[in-house]
Design a protein around this motif. Structure first.
Motif, PDB file in Angstrom:
ATOM      1  N   GLY A 102      32.620 -14.566  41.037  1.00 33.43           N
ATOM      2  CA  GLY A 102      32.173 -14.428  39.662  1.00 33.43           C
ATOM      3  C   GLY A 102      33.346 -14.525  38.720  1.00 33.43           C
ATOM      4  O   GLY A 102      34.494 -14.347  39.136  1.00 33.43           O
ATOM      5  N   PRO A 103      33.064 -14.823  37.453  1.00 33.12           N
ATOM      6  CA  PRO A 103      34.155 -14.944  36.479  1.00 33.12           C
ATOM      7  C   PRO A 103      34.895 -13.619  36.351  1.00 33.12           C
ATOM      8  O   PRO A 103      34.342 -12.567  36.641  1.00 33.12           O
ATOM      9  CB  PRO A 103      33.447 -15.307  35.173  1.00 33.12           C
ATOM     10  CG  PRO A 103      32.014 -14.979  35.380  1.00 33.12           C
ATOM     11  CD  PRO A 103      31.749 -15.040  36.838  1.00 33.12           C
ATOM     12  N   SER A 104      36.146 -13.670  35.919  1.00 35.89           N
ATOM     13  CA  SER A 104      36.918 -12.427  35.924  1.00 35.89           C
ATOM     14  C   SER A 104      36.383 -11.501  34.844  1.00 35.89           C
ATOM     15  O   SER A 104      35.913 -11.929  33.791  1.00 35.89           O
ATOM     16  CB  SER A 104      38.402 -12.712  35.719  1.00 35.89           C
ATOM     17  OG  SER A 104      38.651 -13.082  34.398  1.00 35.89           O
ATOM     18  N   SER A 159      35.580  -6.095  41.161  1.00 36.51           N
ATOM     19  CA  SER A 159      36.466  -5.034  41.657  1.00 36.51           C
ATOM     20  C   SER A 159      35.817  -3.677  41.464  1.00 36.51           C
ATOM     21  O   SER A 159      35.880  -2.821  42.342  1.00 36.51           O
ATOM     22  CB  SER A 159      37.794  -5.058  40.910  1.00 36.51           C
ATOM     23  OG  SER A 159      38.417  -6.293  41.069  1.00 36.51           O
ATOM     24  N   THR A 160      35.222  -3.508  40.312  1.00 40.79           N
ATOM     25  CA  THR A 160      34.596  -2.224  40.021  1.00 40.79           C
ATOM     26  C   THR A 160      33.542  -1.893  41.077  1.00 40.79           C
ATOM     27  O   THR A 160      33.495  -0.778  41.592  1.00 40.79           O
ATOM     28  CB  THR A 160      33.950  -2.276  38.628  1.00 40.79           C
ATOM     29  OG1 THR A 160      34.951  -2.580  37.672  1.00 40.79           O
ATOM     30  CG2 THR A 160      33.292  -0.962  38.293  1.00 40.79           C
ATOM     31  N   PHE A 161      32.728  -2.887  41.419  1.00 40.76           N
ATOM     32  CA  PHE A 161      31.684  -2.632  42.410  1.00 40.76           C
ATOM     33  C   PHE A 161      32.299  -2.340  43.775  1.00 40.76           C
ATOM     34  O   PHE A 161      31.901  -1.401  44.474  1.00 40.76           O
ATOM     35  CB  PHE A 161      30.744  -3.833  42.495  1.00 40.76           C
ATOM     36  CG  PHE A 161      29.622  -3.609  43.457  1.00 40.76           C
ATOM     37  CD1 PHE A 161      28.599  -2.717  43.137  1.00 40.76           C
ATOM     38  CD2 PHE A 161      29.599  -4.230  44.683  1.00 40.76           C
ATOM     39  CE1 PHE A 161      27.574  -2.471  44.026  1.00 40.76           C
ATOM     40  CE2 PHE A 161      28.581  -3.980  45.584  1.00 40.76           C
ATOM     41  CZ  PHE A 161      27.566  -3.103  45.259  1.00 40.76           C
ATOM     42  N   SER A 185      39.576   8.364  35.583  1.00 40.05           N
ATOM     43  CA  SER A 185      38.911   9.547  35.028  1.00 40.05           C
ATOM     44  C   SER A 185      37.728   9.175  34.138  1.00 40.05           C
ATOM     45  O   SER A 185      36.754   9.924  34.051  1.00 40.05           O
ATOM     46  CB  SER A 185      39.920  10.397  34.254  1.00 40.05           C
ATOM     47  OG  SER A 185      40.476   9.627  33.224  1.00 40.05           O
ATOM     48  N   SER A 186      37.788   8.009  33.484  1.00 39.62           N
ATOM     49  CA  SER A 186      36.713   7.675  32.549  1.00 39.62           C
ATOM     50  C   SER A 186      35.498   7.089  33.270  1.00 39.62           C
ATOM     51  O   SER A 186      34.486   6.795  32.648  1.00 39.62           O
ATOM     52  CB  SER A 186      37.216   6.670  31.514  1.00 39.62           C
ATOM     53  OG  SER A 186      37.518   5.451  32.150  1.00 39.62           O
ATOM     54  N   CYS A 187      35.589   6.924  34.582  1.00 41.40           N
ATOM     55  CA  CYS A 187      34.568   6.153  35.289  1.00 41.40           C
ATOM     56  C   CYS A 187      33.435   7.033  35.821  1.00 41.40           C
ATOM     57  O   CYS A 187      33.664   8.108  36.359  1.00 41.40           O
ATOM     58  CB  CYS A 187      35.244   5.430  36.450  1.00 41.40           C
ATOM     59  SG  CYS A 187      34.174   4.253  37.234  1.00 41.40           S
TER      60      CYS A 187
END
Ligand SMILES: Nc1ncnc2c1ncn2[C@@H]1O[C@H](COP(=O)(O)OP(=O)(O)O)[C@@H](O)[C@H]1O
Ligand SMILES: [Mg+2]
Lengths: 461, 294, 439
Positions: free
Chosen positions: B79-81, B86-88, B100-102
């Protein structure tokens, strides 16, 4: 001294006038058309103004710094031969008396005619010098200003001229830092060399007995054994060691906690508060050590049946350690934050706990920087003066027992130099020899530490 | 890279020089529709994600994603950047806990157990789902110590001999043993970039996890090192489930069995790698793999 | 493929076996984790509690110094003592023996006191400065002569300490600074409402003194101010100029490397070494006056210069190159670009660095000892050539004094010093916040 501000004001006025006329002249030579000029008219003004002020100010500075010793020399050369042959020590006293006479202070004993004459001569020379100074500086200002003024022409590159001068001034300012180092080295080196003529270097470096006061008696000056500095070095090391035992674990653990564990809020509050410890003047720590900590340790010691000196190394070292905590913690904090996040991710990504990550990944990664930070802290502890002056003793005991009183290099420098000084007694000169040791040791530590930290930074940039 | 290559269609081999032949447009789903196309579930899942959402503060970075990772399969995420790959990936071993914000919602099951469950400790979880990162990040230790790090902290070994054997086995599996066997005590940072990345993979497999997550493991490597790592991934597939994020469609095609296409936080399409690249069913997927996008 | 050395137990997969081992170790690891975290918290807690203890110890010792015990006297201003010839000449009024009036008054209040020793003990209850207070009142208004002046004068420091509870009323008399008869007199004065704690004006208006109740920080404060004026007016221009040259114009070569290393090292040289430099160069070589704020300022200039240069360079570095390029692009010379475009943007950062350097100079003591700013000086200095001390040196001197009253005065002086430091640092922080760059 009062004529100097007047002279400076005069020069400034002259320089402002030079600015005005220079600018006006630039308009004139351009026939009112600014475009014909190489630079803006203001630069011509500035050019003349700088030439009017700068050389004259230089002359003024050199004159003032030489005046005292020149006049003294001239006066001494007119003194009767009998006085001149007295040798440097006595001559110094005579000169002091003359100066006191000049200022109108009371002198020891009644002044004889020769002294009175010398004082008169001194006063006379002073007033001549004053007048000459006025004349010479103003003449220099006028001539230099005029020369600059007469160079104004449409093609004259005034701006480049001004910028070149400014550049030289900037360079001169940067050289002050170098001059300071040179000054430090020369001043401690010269007096140290004089000291080592009286006391052999080996004596000083390896002697176990330090009692400079004995050497005050003329017949014992430099007598063997009185200037062995080993007890001082040992005392300094003992106190530094105690300070480090306090500061390194607490500082490092705080840094790790604040960088890796603490929430943003806790960090935002605790970090500046810890740094307050570094901003408190050392004289305050000294007072605290002498008045609160030392009695507390002594009392607790006596409860335990220990015999604690009232100026124990422990008290001074403890308080110095507290002072150094923020030094270690904030330097380490910087270093820890420079460890790339990817290393933490790598460890966490395999299931390391926070403490495992800190101990096994972040700590080794940050180690060089931390070593640098600790070296800087050690250098700081070795050179710290007020805490030990106020809380450590004067007795040069050679001991490793932290409950006894020890003395340090800095304490001895202060004791030897505060109060009356005779610049020919080894007692006074010894302070400079100690200062030389202090400078050299801290220099090595600092340069090493800065080098390590710099290399460390480059590694992760 | 024998096996990986053979699975792909020839047309995809060298897109850097020649434009891929545009596959016959079989896309049916319009690009405005953001529902997942394709089969998200597999028969025997190692990991089963259901309705996963991720927020960075206010930002909604992952939107309602469900997908499975099968046993012994390589799942590629493309997928596009900035689309949230990465998050998934980081959700799957709870690496997002370190941000901490996640905030993560939804269900992620590892062998049927919710990894976000109250009683779940991240430490044993990450021992089962370990992660390899984009930039090689060997620890400032020797090669040996790098590989031994995991087994040591997790207490997987009882003796030095056992540890030696794990280190050797892991380095062999990572195809690195022959290159470093004479200098195990040299610092890991002294290796070349490709060797460092393989060292990091060896470090990961030394704890014998069930799942290995790889976030663009080859993006910092030269082509030869990339080939070695790809070959390694293919070999590892037999024993591990692997999720690999990649920005290179060729790589996805070469190493994976299934591919998932992410777009702005949505899972757009998922399916057998061969199918997805030959006949994408969603317009966005097609746009992306034909190079009209990203 | 299982690990060759540790085959899975029958019926247990590789993952299950590893998982079991990891789980088995978790308890220990969690405990280690908690321990480590605790150590960190303890370390931070220790650091903060040191700060707390230090502050508490200073404030609890020092706050009482802002109040001082005063005695109300009703002194008849006898003309035959002050101005027997009724000339009302200023000189006569100034040199009259007002101390005698005070003593006379005390004797009148306690007529039962006889004997030289007892009288002396009685006089000792009131500060030596009482006469001067009366003199000032008379000089301000000569018409008072002949009337009875009701005036609050400072009590002796021992009385002050007694009333503040710092010295004992009980115990063997020989060990006490206040004897039994004095106790009785004090109690009587107290009962008559003649003793009162009032704001300690002398502490702020006087220079140093041998009598604690008369000593104040004014002299030291002025010394510090003069010293800092010299320091600021030298180190700011020098520091800015050096920073500008090194950051903007200097070629990158061995020389500038050397200067850089040298500056970084100077920032870490012990301050006492700067004192040695000042002594050898400014006092012995240039023969500048000892104990003068001028020399103190020069030494502190050299000491703070590295701080200011380093901060200045950082500030210049943070100005993006695009600003320079934009200025150069429209035809400005490098000097103009720096002067009109870069420097104004870097100035707040440089000022912050300078304030921090000044705060450092404000608290510095050791180098000032070296150049003789440590003498007992009662007069308030009037300029940078007058002999003087500085606030931290005054603290050092008072800390060394045996009188109990100096303990609270030292602490109070420390409180003032810390207040100034806090103020300067706050300004620096605000300045930094206010001008935080937003590119
Ligand atoms: N730590 C973070 N804080 C806030 N936003 C983040 C953070 N990490 C990633 N994001 C945002 O989440 C989105 C997805 O990022 P990421 O998962 O890194 O994308 P990809 O790996 O697909 O390039 C991006 O828009 C990014 O800006
Ligand atoms: Mg990414």
């Amino acid at each position: 001294m009062t004529q100097t501000p007047i002279l400076v004001l005069l020069l400034l006025a002259l320089s402002s006038a030079a600015f005005y006329f220079g600018r006006k002249r630039a308009f004139q030579v351009a026939g009112g058309q600014i475009r014909k000029l190489h630079s803006l008219p203001g630069y011509y003004g500035l050019y003349v103004a700088i030439w009017a002020a700068l050389p004259a100010l230089l002359v003024l500075g050199v004159w003032l710094s030489m005046e005292g010793s020149l006049i003294t020399q001239m006066v001494v050369s007119t003194l009767p031969a009998s006085v001149q042959d007295l040798g440097p020590d006595k001559l110094n006293l005579v000169v002091n008396d003359i100066r006191n006479l000049v200022v109108g202070n009371i002198v020891s004993g009644t002044p004889d005619a020769a002294m009175q004459a010398a004082a008169d001569r001194y006063r006379e020379l002073q007033s001549i010098s004053k007048l000459a100074l006025f004349g010479v500086t103003l003449a220099v200002a006028a001539i230099a200003g005029w020369l600059a003024f007469s160079r104004i022409a449409p093609h004259h590159r005034a701006r480049n001229g001004v910028e070149r001068i400014v550049m030289y001034v900037l360079i001169a300012c940067s050289l002050v830092a170098i001059l300071t180092t040179v000054g430090i080295v020369l001043s401690v080196l010269f007096e140290s060399i004089r000291f080592f003529r009286a006391v052999p270097v080996s004596e000083f470096l390896f002697g176990l007995d330090w009692s400079p006061q004995i050497a005050m008696r003329a017949d014992q000056a430099g007598s063997s054994g009185a200037f062995g500095a080993v007890p001082l070095f040992a005392g300094t090391l003992l106190i530094t060691l105690i300070a480090m035992i306090i500061a390194v674990p607490i500082g490092l653990m705080s840094a790790f906690y604040l960088a890796e564990y603490a929430s943003r809020r806790v960090r935002a509050i605790a970090k500046p508060l810890l740094e307050v410890l570094a901003g408190i003047p050392t004289v305050v720590y000294g007072f605290f050590a002498a008045l609160t900590v030392a009695p507390f340790i002594r009392d607790s010691g006596s409860i335990l049946g220990l015999d604690v000196a009232s100026e124990s190394a422990l008290a001074a070292g403890l308080v110095m350690g507290v002072m150094i905590i923020p030094f270690v913690s904030s330097l380490s904090d910087d270093v820890i934050n420079a460890v790339p996040q990817s290393l933490r991710d790598g460890a966490y990504g395999m299931g390391a706990t926070r403490s495992e990550t800190v101990r096994q990944v972040i700590f080794p990664a940050a180690l060089p920087g931390i070593v640098g930070a600790i070296l800087l802290a050690v250098s700081r502890a070795i050179g710290e003066t007020m805490i030990v002056v106020m809380a450590a003793g004067l007795a040069a005991n050679l001991t490793a027992n932290p409950l006894e009183a020890v003395t340090t290099v800095t304490v001895q420098i202060v004791t030897l130099l505060v109060g009356d000084q005779e610049f020919d007694s080894p007692k006074t000169l010894a302070a400079f020899a100690l200062g030389l040791m202090l400078f050299l040791v801290t220099l090595v530590l600092n340069v090493l530490a800065l080098h390590i930290v710099r290399k460390y930074r480059e590694q992760y940039d | 890279m024998t096996q990986g290559k053979s699975m792909t269609v020839n047309a995809f081999e060298d897109t850097h020089e020649t434009k891929p032949v545009k596959p016959q447009s079989t896309a049916t789903v319009h690009r405005d529709v953001r529902e997942t196309v394709g089969e998200v579930r597999v028969e025997d899942p190692r990991i089963r994600c259901t309705d996963v959402n991720v927020y960075y503060g206010e930002k909604h970075a992952i939107k309602n994603i469900s997908l499975d990772v099968g046993k012994g399969e390589v799942l590629a995420m493309i997928g596009p950047s900035g689309c949230g790959k990465s998050t998934f990936l980081r959700c799957i071993n709870r690496m997002n806990d370190t941000v901490s914000s996640c905030r993560v919602t939804g269900e992620i099951l590892l062998d049927g157990e919710d990894i976000n469950g109250r009683h779940i400790d991240v430490v044993p979880l990450r021992a089962r789902v370990s992660m390899v990162f984009q930039k090689p990040n060997p620890f400032p230790k020797s090669i040996y110590e790098n590989v031994a790090f995991g087994p040591k902290i997790h207490g997987l070994v009882q003796s030095k001999a056992e540890l030696d054997e794990i280190v050797e086995a892991s380095l062999r599996k990572a195809n690195l043993w022959d290159e470093v066997k004479d200098r195990l005590d040299d610092p890991g940072l002294g290796l070349s970039g490709g060797q460092q990345q393989r060292l990091c993979i060896a470090r990961s497999i030394a704890i014998e996890p069930e799942v290995i997550l790889m976030d663009e493991p080859c993006s910092a490597l030269d082509p030869i090192s990339t080939a070695k790592v790809e070959q390694l991934i293919d070999e590892l597939r037999q024993n591990y489930s692997i999720c690999i994020v990649t920005h290179s469609m060729q790589q996805a095609a070469r190493v994976s069995q299934r591919t998932a296409y992410f777009h702005l936080g949505d899972l757009i399409e998922i399916g057998k790698t061969d199918d997805l690249f030959i006949k994408p069913r969603h317009q966005l997927t097609e746009d992306y793999i034909t190079g009209r996008f990203g | 493929m299982t690990n060759p050395t540790s085959p899975a137990a029958p019926g247990q997969s590789r993952g299950e076996r590893n998982f079991a081992r990891v789980q088995a170790g978790m308890k220990k690891r969690r405990a280690a984790e908690t321990r480590f975290r605790l150590y960190g918290m303890i370390a931070v807690g220790l650091g903060l509690s040191f700060l707390l203890v230090l502050m508490f110890s200073i404030v609890s010792k020092g706050y009482s110094a802002f109040l001082q015990t005063y005695v109300r006297l009703d002194v008849p201003l006898l003309e035959e003592v002050i101005d027997p010839e009724q000339t009302r000449q200023l000189d006569t009024l100034r040199s009259a023996d007002y101390g005698a009036l005070v003593k006379q008054n005390l004797r009148d209040m306690f007529p039962e006191v006889t004997g030289r020793r007892d009288k002396f003990a009685l006089y000792n209850l009131v500060s030596n400065g009482a006469g001067f207070d009366i003199r000032d009142r008379v000089l301000a208004n000569p018409d008072l002569i002949g009337t009875t002046l009701s005036i609050w004068v400072a009590a002796d420091d021992d009385v002050d300490m007694l009333l503040k509870g710092h010295i004992e009323r009980t115990g063997p008399e020989a060990d006490r600074r206040i004897k039994d008869n004095q106790l009785a007199w004090i109690d009587k004065l107290n009962a008559e409402g003649r003793l009162e704690k009032r704001f300690n004006v002398a502490f702020f208006s006087n220079g140093d003194s041998r009598d604690p109740e008369l000593s104040g920080i004014r002299g030291a404060l002025m010394g510090t101010i003069f010293t800092l004026i010299v320091t600021l007016s030298l180190s700011f221009p020098l520091g800015v100029a050096a920073a500008v040259y090194l950051e903007e114009f200097a070629p990158k070569n061995r020389w500038t490397d050397l200067i850089e290393v040298n500056i970084n090292n100077l920032a870490a040289v012990p301050s006492i070494v700067f004192g040695l430099l000042g002594l050898a160069v400014f006092i012995n070589f240039f023969e500048l006056p000892r104990s003068a704020p001028l020399v103190g300022g020069l030494v502190l200039t050299l000491m703070t210069l590295p701080t200011i240069i380093i901060a200045g360079r950082a500030a210049l570095k943070s100005v993006p190159p695009s600003i320079r390029e934009a200025a150069l692009g429209i035809g400005a010379s490098p000097m103009q670009a720096m002067l009109y475009h870069v420097l104004p943007l870097a100035l707040p950062g440089m000022l912050t660095g300078t304030i921090i350097g000044m705060a450092q100079a404000l608290g510095e003591t050791a180098p000032l000892l070296m150049i003789g700013m440590v003498a007992f000086i009662a007069d308030v200095p009037q300029g940078i050539f007058d002999p003087s001390t500085a606030l931290p040196v005054q603290i050092y001197l008072w800390a060394d004094s045996p009188e109990r009253a100096y303990v609270e005065r030292t602490s109070a002086a420390i409180m003032i010093l810390l207040a100034f430091l806090a103020l300067m640092n706050t300004v620096a922080v605000l300045l930094r916040k206010r001008f935080e760059q937003r590119w």
